[in-house]
Enzyme design. Structure first.
Site, PDB file in Angstrom:
ATOM      1  N   ASN A   1       1.364   2.971 -10.179  1.00 14.23           N
ATOM      2  CA  ASN A   1       0.127   3.600 -10.630  1.00 14.23           C
ATOM      3  C   ASN A   1      -1.095   2.701 -10.476  1.00 14.23           C
ATOM      4  O   ASN A   1      -2.217   3.195 -10.387  1.00 14.23           O
ATOM      5  CB  ASN A   1       0.285   4.004 -12.103  1.00 14.23           C
ATOM      6  CG  ASN A   1      -1.010   4.513 -12.703  1.00 14.23           C
ATOM      7  OD1 ASN A   1      -1.460   5.612 -12.411  1.00 14.23           O
ATOM      8  ND2 ASN A   1      -1.631   3.686 -13.557  1.00 14.23           N
TER       9      ASN A   1
ATOM     10  N   SER B   1      -3.479  10.620  -4.669  1.00 14.70           N
ATOM     11  CA  SER B   1      -4.686  11.367  -5.022  1.00 14.70           C
ATOM     12  C   SER B   1      -4.882  12.478  -3.998  1.00 14.70           C
ATOM     13  O   SER B   1      -4.499  12.327  -2.832  1.00 14.70           O
ATOM     14  CB  SER B   1      -5.910  10.439  -5.029  1.00 14.70           C
ATOM     15  OG  SER B   1      -7.108  11.189  -5.113  1.00 14.70           O
TER      16      SER B   1
ATOM     17  N   TYR C   1     -11.119   4.537  -0.689  1.00 14.13           N
ATOM     18  CA  TYR C   1     -10.136   5.043  -1.659  1.00 14.13           C
ATOM     19  C   TYR C   1      -9.272   6.117  -1.019  1.00 14.13           C
ATOM     20  O   TYR C   1      -8.043   6.108  -1.128  1.00 14.13           O
ATOM     21  CB  TYR C   1     -10.858   5.594  -2.885  1.00 14.13           C
ATOM     22  CG  TYR C   1      -9.949   6.200  -3.922  1.00 14.13           C
ATOM     23  CD1 TYR C   1      -9.184   5.389  -4.757  1.00 14.13           C
ATOM     24  CD2 TYR C   1      -9.858   7.583  -4.082  1.00 14.13           C
ATOM     25  CE1 TYR C   1      -8.348   5.937  -5.717  1.00 14.13           C
ATOM     26  CE2 TYR C   1      -9.023   8.141  -5.035  1.00 14.13           C
ATOM     27  CZ  TYR C   1      -8.265   7.316  -5.856  1.00 14.13           C
ATOM     28  OH  TYR C   1      -7.441   7.868  -6.791  1.00 14.13           O
TER      29      TYR C   1
ATOM     30  N   LYS D   1      -5.120   5.995  -0.294  1.00 21.30           N
ATOM     31  CA  LYS D   1      -4.185   6.972  -0.842  1.00 21.30           C
ATOM     32  C   LYS D   1      -3.504   7.759   0.272  1.00 21.30           C
ATOM     33  O   LYS D   1      -2.333   8.149   0.147  1.00 21.30           O
ATOM     34  CB  LYS D   1      -4.910   7.912  -1.813  1.00 21.30           C
ATOM     35  CG  LYS D   1      -5.419   7.207  -3.071  1.00 21.30           C
ATOM     36  CD  LYS D   1      -4.299   6.568  -3.870  1.00 21.30           C
ATOM     37  CE  LYS D   1      -4.791   5.992  -5.192  1.00 21.30           C
ATOM     38  NZ  LYS D   1      -3.697   5.414  -6.011  1.00 21.30           N
TER      39      LYS D   1
END
Length: 294
Positions: A93, A146, A159, A163
């Site tokens: 996580n 995500s 980001y 992901k």
């Protein structure tokens, strides 16, 4: 001798989604290692969550390594196995959102910083954990991804890329272990957390991180036989995400003009297909071509 409870390691579990996942797994009967980096002059958030789990009757300890420190993966996994005698569940996580910035001349540095934590650190943890997960009767890996990794997101390309890489890595790992007891899945949670707090507006109470935990906990259970899937969950709801292809067809005359004339038809998603691997997708792509040439 009684069989030990299943052991789960949750990284970035000092607050928000990670804390919710760790607590949910403890409530499901797992003994949990709560990992979160420490900050100077700040109480250990990992220790706080572990204490909270124990106060509620669960079994937990804390581990304070930063996932991107040199050699951290081996330390985190070794600490887990030394404390609880094994490892059955790996929930990755820990991650950062990176700066909100459009792609520009400085994007390369930002991308590398985000990829280091969100992708490379997770890959290192998987490598360090794999011998122990292989020794488990039902090893489970849950990568916290995500929807940005599926669709991209304006202003946070680094980001989204990290992901997206994590999803592709997880799908590849799942395919490699499809014939073993190990199952690998990705969860793209919707939740109001410290990472999303800067995006403006009051937090929707339905997006409490605890409302994204049901899918996470079940995907880590021994009875979960699904693998290589992306699940989107939040507010007590869940949906499966997938990479798809249209049925497609032959490019008329095999020319750029032919492609341009047929592009609308080729793009139609009325007969969609989903694949477990790139090899499977390529085989499906080539099948009508091979048949037409016979």
């Amino acid at each position: 001798m009684a069989e030990r409870p299943r052991t789960a390691l949750v990284t970035g579990a000092g607050k928000g989604l990670g804390a919710a996942f760790a607590t949910g797994l403890a409530n499901d009967g797992c003994q949990v290692v709560v990992n979160n980096r420490t900050h100077s002059n700040t109480p250990s958030s990992a220790q706080h969550i572990a204490q909270s789990i124990r106060q509620s009757g669960g079994i937990a300890t804390h581990q304070e390594s930063a996932v991107d420190d040199p050699g951290a993966a081996a330390v985190i996994i070794d600490d887990t196995v030394e404390h609880f005698g094994g490892l059955d569940i790996l929930v990755l996580n820990a991650g950062i959102s990176g700066p909100a910035v459009k792609i520009d001349s400085e994007a390369d540095t930002k991308l590398r910083d985000v990829m280091e934590i969100n992708f490379f650190s997770n890959a290192a943890l998987i490598a360090a954990a794999m011998p122990h997960l292989q020794a488990s009767k039902a090893g489970r890996i849950l990568l916290i991804a995500s929807s940005a990794g599926l669709y991209g997101v304006r202003g946070r390309a680094a980001y989204a890329a990290s992901k997206g890489a994590l999803i592709a890595y997880g799908k590849s790992l799942a395919d490699e272990h499809r014939r073993t007891p190990i199952r690998v899945n990705m969860l793209a949670p919707y939740a109001a957390t410290a990472m999303t707090a800067g995006e403006g507006g009051a937090a929707d109470p339905r997006l409490d991180p605890v409302n994204a935990t049901a899918a996470a906990v079940w995907l880590c259970r021994p009875e979960c036989d699904r693998t290589g899937e992306v699940w989107v969950s939040g507010a007590g709801h869940a949906a499966r995400g997938a990479v798809i292809e249209s049925q497609g067809g032959t490019i008329p005359d095999g020319t750029p003009d032919g492609f341009g004339h047929a592009v609308a038809t080729l793009a139609q998603l009325t007969d969609i297909r989903e694949y477990n691997s790139a090899q499977q997708a390529f085989a499906s792509f080539m099948r009508p071509i091979t048949q037409s040439s016979v």
